[in-house]
Design a protein around this motif. Sequence first.
Motif, PDB file in Angstrom:
ATOM      1  N   THR A  79      -1.203   4.192   9.147  1.00 42.33           N
ATOM      2  CA  THR A  79       0.178   3.758   8.906  1.00 42.33           C
ATOM      3  C   THR A  79       0.289   3.039   7.569  1.00 42.33           C
ATOM      4  O   THR A  79       1.207   3.296   6.782  1.00 42.33           O
ATOM      5  CB  THR A  79       0.646   2.828  10.038  1.00 42.33           C
ATOM      6  OG1 THR A  79       0.606   3.538  11.284  1.00 42.33           O
ATOM      7  CG2 THR A  79       2.069   2.331   9.783  1.00 42.33           C
ATOM      8  N   LEU A  80      -0.656   2.139   7.300  1.00 38.31           N
ATOM      9  CA  LEU A  80      -0.627   1.390   6.043  1.00 38.31           C
ATOM     10  C   LEU A  80      -0.904   2.299   4.846  1.00 38.31           C
ATOM     11  O   LEU A  80      -0.345   2.101   3.765  1.00 38.31           O
ATOM     12  CB  LEU A  80      -1.637   0.245   6.101  1.00 38.31           C
ATOM     13  CG  LEU A  80      -1.338  -0.860   7.117  1.00 38.31           C
ATOM     14  CD1 LEU A  80      -2.470  -1.878   7.152  1.00 38.31           C
ATOM     15  CD2 LEU A  80      -0.012  -1.560   6.800  1.00 38.31           C
ATOM     16  N   ASP A  81      -1.759   3.286   5.037  1.00 42.69           N
ATOM     17  CA  ASP A  81      -2.070   4.216   3.942  1.00 42.69           C
ATOM     18  C   ASP A  81      -0.830   4.976   3.470  1.00 42.69           C
ATOM     19  O   ASP A  81      -0.760   5.398   2.312  1.00 42.69           O
ATOM     20  CB  ASP A  81      -3.153   5.210   4.378  1.00 42.69           C
ATOM     21  CG  ASP A  81      -4.548   4.624   4.346  1.00 42.69           C
ATOM     22  OD1 ASP A  81      -4.723   3.543   3.734  1.00 42.69           O
ATOM     23  OD2 ASP A  81      -5.467   5.236   4.914  1.00 42.69           O
ATOM     24  N   ALA A  82       0.135   5.160   4.355  1.00 39.33           N
ATOM     25  CA  ALA A  82       1.354   5.885   3.985  1.00 39.33           C
ATOM     26  C   ALA A  82       2.111   5.175   2.868  1.00 39.33           C
ATOM     27  O   ALA A  82       2.850   5.813   2.106  1.00 39.33           O
ATOM     28  CB  ALA A  82       2.253   6.069   5.208  1.00 39.33           C
ATOM     29  N   THR A  83       1.923   3.867   2.741  1.00 38.08           N
ATOM     30  CA  THR A  83       2.627   3.112   1.692  1.00 38.08           C
ATOM     31  C   THR A  83       2.025   3.355   0.311  1.00 38.08           C
ATOM     32  O   THR A  83       2.654   3.041  -0.703  1.00 38.08           O
ATOM     33  CB  THR A  83       2.604   1.609   2.002  1.00 38.08           C
ATOM     34  OG1 THR A  83       1.242   1.120   1.918  1.00 38.08           O
ATOM     35  CG2 THR A  83       3.134   1.314   3.395  1.00 38.08           C
ATOM     36  N   VAL A  84       0.812   3.883   0.275  1.00 36.43           N
ATOM     37  CA  VAL A  84       0.138   4.130  -1.002  1.00 36.43           C
ATOM     38  C   VAL A  84       0.896   5.163  -1.835  1.00 36.43           C
ATOM     39  O   VAL A  84       0.979   5.055  -3.057  1.00 36.43           O
ATOM     40  CB  VAL A  84      -1.320   4.596  -0.756  1.00 36.43           C
ATOM     41  CG1 VAL A  84      -1.968   5.066  -2.056  1.00 36.43           C
ATOM     42  CG2 VAL A  84      -2.134   3.480  -0.120  1.00 36.43           C
ATOM     43  N   ILE A  85       1.468   6.147  -1.177  1.00 38.75           N
ATOM     44  CA  ILE A  85       2.177   7.220  -1.881  1.00 38.75           C
ATOM     45  C   ILE A  85       3.303   6.654  -2.744  1.00 38.75           C
ATOM     46  O   ILE A  85       3.480   7.054  -3.898  1.00 38.75           O
ATOM     47  CB  ILE A  85       2.737   8.252  -0.883  1.00 38.75           C
ATOM     48  CG1 ILE A  85       1.611   8.865  -0.046  1.00 38.75           C
ATOM     49  CG2 ILE A  85       3.521   9.336  -1.619  1.00 38.75           C
ATOM     50  CD1 ILE A  85       0.548   9.573  -0.854  1.00 38.75           C
TER      51      ILE A  85
ATOM     52  N   THR B 278      -0.420  -1.896  -4.313  1.00 41.86           N
ATOM     53  CA  THR B 278      -0.698  -1.404  -2.966  1.00 41.86           C
ATOM     54  C   THR B 278      -0.648  -2.511  -1.909  1.00 41.86           C
ATOM     55  O   THR B 278      -0.647  -2.215  -0.716  1.00 41.86           O
ATOM     56  CB  THR B 278      -2.079  -0.718  -2.924  1.00 41.86           C
ATOM     57  OG1 THR B 278      -3.049  -1.562  -3.550  1.00 41.86           O
ATOM     58  CG2 THR B 278      -2.036   0.619  -3.659  1.00 41.86           C
ATOM     59  N   GLY B 279      -0.625  -3.777  -2.335  1.00 47.29           N
ATOM     60  CA  GLY B 279      -0.468  -4.873  -1.391  1.00 47.29           C
ATOM     61  C   GLY B 279      -1.719  -5.212  -0.608  1.00 47.29           C
ATOM     62  O   GLY B 279      -2.826  -4.763  -0.913  1.00 47.29           O
ATOM     63  N   ALA B 280      -1.514  -6.005   0.429  1.00 42.78           N
ATOM     64  CA  ALA B 280      -2.624  -6.518   1.230  1.00 42.78           C
ATOM     65  C   ALA B 280      -3.322  -5.400   1.993  1.00 42.78           C
ATOM     66  O   ALA B 280      -2.687  -4.475   2.509  1.00 42.78           O
ATOM     67  CB  ALA B 280      -2.109  -7.575   2.208  1.00 42.78           C
ATOM     68  N   GLU B 281      -4.636  -5.501   2.056  1.00 44.15           N
ATOM     69  CA  GLU B 281      -5.439  -4.498   2.757  1.00 44.15           C
ATOM     70  C   GLU B 281      -5.558  -4.840   4.250  1.00 44.15           C
ATOM     71  O   GLU B 281      -5.367  -5.984   4.655  1.00 44.15           O
ATOM     72  CB  GLU B 281      -6.841  -4.432   2.141  1.00 44.15           C
ATOM     73  CG  GLU B 281      -6.866  -4.060   0.670  1.00 44.15           C
ATOM     74  CD  GLU B 281      -6.616  -2.565   0.416  1.00 44.15           C
ATOM     75  OE1 GLU B 281      -6.354  -1.829   1.391  1.00 44.15           O
ATOM     76  OE2 GLU B 281      -6.665  -2.162  -0.757  1.00 44.15           O
TER      77      GLU B 281
ATOM     78  N   SER C 252     -10.433  -6.027   0.764  1.00 50.23           N
ATOM     79  CA  SER C 252     -11.298  -4.846   0.653  1.00 50.23           C
ATOM     80  C   SER C 252     -10.548  -3.749  -0.097  1.00 50.23           C
ATOM     81  O   SER C 252      -9.962  -2.833   0.499  1.00 50.23           O
ATOM     82  CB  SER C 252     -11.722  -4.350   2.037  1.00 50.23           C
ATOM     83  OG  SER C 252     -12.625  -3.270   1.927  1.00 50.23           O
ATOM     84  N   THR C 253     -10.594  -3.817  -1.411  1.00 53.77           N
ATOM     85  CA  THR C 253      -9.808  -2.889  -2.237  1.00 53.77           C
ATOM     86  C   THR C 253     -10.398  -1.487  -2.320  1.00 53.77           C
ATOM     87  O   THR C 253      -9.869  -0.635  -3.029  1.00 53.77           O
ATOM     88  CB  THR C 253      -9.629  -3.457  -3.655  1.00 53.77           C
ATOM     89  OG1 THR C 253     -10.906  -3.845  -4.188  1.00 53.77           O
ATOM     90  CG2 THR C 253      -8.706  -4.666  -3.639  1.00 53.77           C
ATOM     91  N   ARG C 254     -11.475  -1.226  -1.585  1.00 54.90           N
ATOM     92  CA  ARG C 254     -11.954   0.151  -1.470  1.00 54.90           C
ATOM     93  C   ARG C 254     -11.032   0.955  -0.562  1.00 54.90           C
ATOM     94  O   ARG C 254     -11.145   2.181  -0.490  1.00 54.90           O
ATOM     95  CB  ARG C 254     -13.379   0.187  -0.906  1.00 54.90           C
ATOM     96  CG  ARG C 254     -13.469  -0.239   0.542  1.00 54.90           C
ATOM     97  CD  ARG C 254     -14.904  -0.323   1.060  1.00 54.90           C
ATOM     98  NE  ARG C 254     -14.937  -0.707   2.463  1.00 54.90           N
ATOM     99  CZ  ARG C 254     -14.830   0.153   3.475  1.00 54.90           C
ATOM    100  NH1 ARG C 254     -14.693   1.438   3.236  1.00 54.90           N
ATOM    101  NH2 ARG C 254     -14.862  -0.271   4.717  1.00 54.90           N
ATOM    102  N   LEU C 255     -10.086   0.273   0.103  1.00 56.16           N
ATOM    103  CA  LEU C 255      -9.203   0.930   1.063  1.00 56.16           C
ATOM    104  C   LEU C 255      -7.935   1.445   0.377  1.00 56.16           C
ATOM    105  O   LEU C 255      -7.976   2.431  -0.346  1.00 56.16           O
ATOM    106  CB  LEU C 255      -8.912  -0.032   2.223  1.00 56.16           C
ATOM    107  CG  LEU C 255     -10.176  -0.530   2.962  1.00 56.16           C
ATOM    108  CD1 LEU C 255      -9.827  -1.544   4.031  1.00 56.16           C
ATOM    109  CD2 LEU C 255     -10.952   0.635   3.551  1.00 56.16           C
ATOM    110  N   LYS C 256      -6.779   0.818   0.564  1.00 55.34           N
ATOM    111  CA  LYS C 256      -5.541   1.344  -0.028  1.00 55.34           C
ATOM    112  C   LYS C 256      -5.612   1.406  -1.548  1.00 55.34           C
ATOM    113  O   LYS C 256      -5.185   2.398  -2.160  1.00 55.34           O
ATOM    114  CB  LYS C 256      -4.351   0.483   0.391  1.00 55.34           C
ATOM    115  CG  LYS C 256      -3.928   0.636   1.829  1.00 55.34           C
ATOM    116  CD  LYS C 256      -2.568  -0.007   2.073  1.00 55.34           C
ATOM    117  CE  LYS C 256      -2.573  -1.492   1.754  1.00 55.34           C
ATOM    118  NZ  LYS C 256      -1.242  -2.095   1.924  1.00 55.34           N
TER     119      LYS C 256
END
Length: 306
Positions: free
Chosen positions: A32-38, A184-187, A192-196
Amino acid sequence: MNYQALSTEESNPKSEFLDQMPALEIATLMNTLDATVIEAVRQALPQIAGTAEEAARRIAAGGRLFYVGAGTSGRLGVLDASECPPTFGVSPETVVGIMAGGNAALRNAAEGAEDDAAMGEEDLRSHMLCSRDIVVAISASGSAQYCIGALQYAAAVGAFPVAMCCNSGALLSNYARIAIEMPTGAEVLSGSTRLKAGTATKLALNMVSTAAMVRLGKAYGNLMVDVQPSNAKLRNRAHRIVMKACKITEPEAKALLQAAGGNPKRAIVMKLAGTNAGAAEQALEQAGGFVRTAIKKIKEEDSANG
């Protein structure tokens, strides 16, 4: 540096009870959070496109594209650079990934290396950076001193400096002519900025290298015509590229590729312009590697000659 002010360092309230969640709930939340990356990437598209155009212009003039970074950011830059030779048929020296801490840091974290601005300069100096080159410094936080040192040196020698970050108003952006900022905001796992942030960075690097290479004539339609057929999968892909471009059968494509010395781009020009390998190669060179231009040139010459 006030790291607490960086959005990438904030705690995400949606994952406050992460340690109590089952794996499916964690995966669902991350998805769900990854969807904000787009959207974070979308709002930086003009800067991403500007970087790709500048990279293409400089590579065409004999320059190089450098990615420099530390940690996850550096590894993603090296990954993108390493994919360019087999995908687009360019020299490994055309797109270069530089990792803070050297190649050993690709596998074994050397996170302290990001604090060394002098190392950022020295690593570029060792590659004889010049005014024809473009340097993309990648730092999720936008605060890595290694990247700042790299961009300061790039500017000093006349190279084109670009910052790629995942925070707005990043410190690194002050040292760049183009600032790609993807907030990308808070992970889900705090900091852990390897994520979003890593996902956004990978998407942006995909766009920079792909758009630059297409602008350099490395595609015909959406076909990867400069692919290097160095294994069974890629040889099969080369066959299918020629089949699709020329609307011919697989046996015909194989024979055509053999006559073209295994080069899909040359094979396509040979077939569609009705010429031999030598004339196709000459036309491609004169056309700067663009297939459509080469075909048009041969046909115009044939028409003029009756």
